[in-house]
Design a protein around this motif. Structure first.
Motif, mmCIF file in Angstrom:
data_model
loop_
_atom_site.group_PDB
_atom_site.id
_atom_site.type_symbol
_atom_site.label_atom_id
_atom_site.label_comp_id
_atom_site.label_asym_id
_atom_site.label_seq_id
_atom_site.Cartn_x
_atom_site.Cartn_y
_atom_site.Cartn_z
ATOM 1 N N VAL A 49 -3.473 -1.734 59.633
ATOM 2 C CA VAL A 49 -4.177 -1.132 58.501
ATOM 3 C C VAL A 49 -3.213 -0.815 57.355
ATOM 4 O O VAL A 49 -3.590 -0.901 56.186
ATOM 5 C CB VAL A 49 -5.013 0.098 58.936
ATOM 6 C CG1 VAL A 49 -4.145 1.300 59.225
ATOM 7 C CG2 VAL A 49 -6.079 0.418 57.908
ATOM 8 N N SER A 50 -1.966 -0.494 57.665
ATOM 9 C CA SER A 50 -0.998 -0.215 56.592
ATOM 10 C C SER A 50 -0.787 -1.449 55.712
ATOM 11 O O SER A 50 -0.624 -1.327 54.497
ATOM 12 C CB SER A 50 0.334 0.262 57.170
ATOM 13 O OG SER A 50 0.898 -0.736 58.000
ATOM 14 N N THR A 75 0.659 8.691 53.120
ATOM 15 C CA THR A 75 1.640 9.676 53.547
ATOM 16 C C THR A 75 0.896 10.817 54.211
ATOM 17 O O THR A 75 0.024 11.431 53.585
ATOM 18 C CB THR A 75 2.456 10.207 52.350
ATOM 19 O OG1 THR A 75 3.052 9.105 51.668
ATOM 20 C CG2 THR A 75 3.538 11.164 52.805
ATOM 21 N N SER A 76 1.192 11.078 55.463
ATOM 22 C CA SER A 76 0.534 12.170 56.187
ATOM 23 C C SER A 76 1.188 13.494 55.837
ATOM 24 O O SER A 76 2.416 13.623 55.863
ATOM 25 C CB SER A 76 0.626 11.936 57.690
ATOM 26 O OG SER A 76 -0.116 10.796 58.044
ATOM 27 N N GLU A 107 -4.063 13.447 54.078
ATOM 28 C CA GLU A 107 -3.278 12.233 53.848
ATOM 29 C C GLU A 107 -3.283 11.950 52.353
ATOM 30 O O GLU A 107 -4.337 12.013 51.712
ATOM 31 C CB GLU A 107 -3.882 11.040 54.595
ATOM 32 C CG GLU A 107 -3.716 11.135 56.088
ATOM 33 C CD GLU A 107 -4.225 9.914 56.822
ATOM 34 O OE1 GLU A 107 -3.691 9.643 57.901
ATOM 35 O OE2 GLU A 107 -5.158 9.237 56.329
ATOM 36 N N ALA A 108 -2.120 11.656 51.819
ATOM 37 C CA ALA A 108 -1.983 11.308 50.406
ATOM 38 C C ALA A 108 -1.990 9.782 50.279
ATOM 39 O O ALA A 108 -1.303 9.093 51.036
ATOM 40 C CB ALA A 108 -0.693 11.877 49.837
ATOM 41 N N LEU A 109 -2.788 9.269 49.360
ATOM 42 C CA LEU A 109 -2.835 7.833 49.090
ATOM 43 C C LEU A 109 -2.178 7.597 47.741
ATOM 44 O O LEU A 109 -2.633 8.113 46.723
ATOM 45 C CB LEU A 109 -4.283 7.339 49.061
ATOM 46 C CG LEU A 109 -5.119 7.642 50.300
ATOM 47 C CD1 LEU A 109 -6.544 7.131 50.119
ATOM 48 C CD2 LEU A 109 -4.497 7.030 51.529
ATOM 49 N N ASN A 110 -1.112 6.819 47.744
ATOM 50 C CA ASN A 110 -0.352 6.573 46.521
ATOM 51 C C ASN A 110 -0.163 5.085 46.297
ATOM 52 O O ASN A 110 0.062 4.317 47.239
ATOM 53 C CB ASN A 110 1.016 7.260 46.596
ATOM 54 C CG ASN A 110 0.879 8.760 46.611
ATOM 55 O OD1 ASN A 110 0.487 9.357 45.627
ATOM 56 N ND2 ASN A 110 1.172 9.366 47.754
ATOM 57 N N TYR A 111 -0.234 4.705 45.043
ATOM 58 C CA TYR A 111 -0.011 3.328 44.634
ATOM 59 C C TYR A 111 1.488 3.058 44.616
ATOM 60 O O TYR A 111 2.243 3.751 43.936
ATOM 61 C CB TYR A 111 -0.641 3.106 43.258
ATOM 62 C CG TYR A 111 -0.314 1.796 42.613
ATOM 63 C CD1 TYR A 111 -0.464 0.603 43.292
ATOM 64 C CD2 TYR A 111 0.120 1.745 41.294
ATOM 65 C CE1 TYR A 111 -0.173 -0.610 42.691
ATOM 66 C CE2 TYR A 111 0.401 0.539 40.680
ATOM 67 C CZ TYR A 111 0.264 -0.627 41.375
ATOM 68 O OH TYR A 111 0.550 -1.811 40.777
#
Length: 87
Positions: A14-15, A24-25, A30-34
């Motif tokens: 999935v990553s 980033t957990s 969870e942080a979702l970053n471009y």
């Protein structure tokens, strides 16, 4: 694509499915970053030309990890922000 076309029997992690979004957990979320990377410059230019936002590019990965309700809320928020010149 090869998995969905039945050419291979395993689906990529999935990553990888989410890239260029990095997860980033944190303690409570969870942080979702471009992840901007120079090697992807031409793909980003093409996406911009086609009007494809990053979250749309990784739609199947986001749905796979977080589910269709999450994606629907993300899409609605992004569309609202775009319509109100906030994105």
């Amino acid at each position: 694509k090869a998995y969905y076309d039945g050419k291979i029997s395993w689906i990529k992690p999935v990553s990888c499915h989410l890239y260029p979004i990095r997860v980033t957990s944190r303690k409570n979320f969870e942080a979702l970053n471009y992840d901007r990377w120079s090697i992807c410059k031409s793909a980003c230019g093409y996406g911009k030309q086609q009007g494809i936002r990053v979250f749309e590019f990784v739609k199947t990965g986001l749905i796979r990890k977080y589910g269709p309700e999450f994606y629907a809320q993300l899409e609605a928020t992004a569309n609202y922000m775009k319509a109100n010149d906030q994105a």
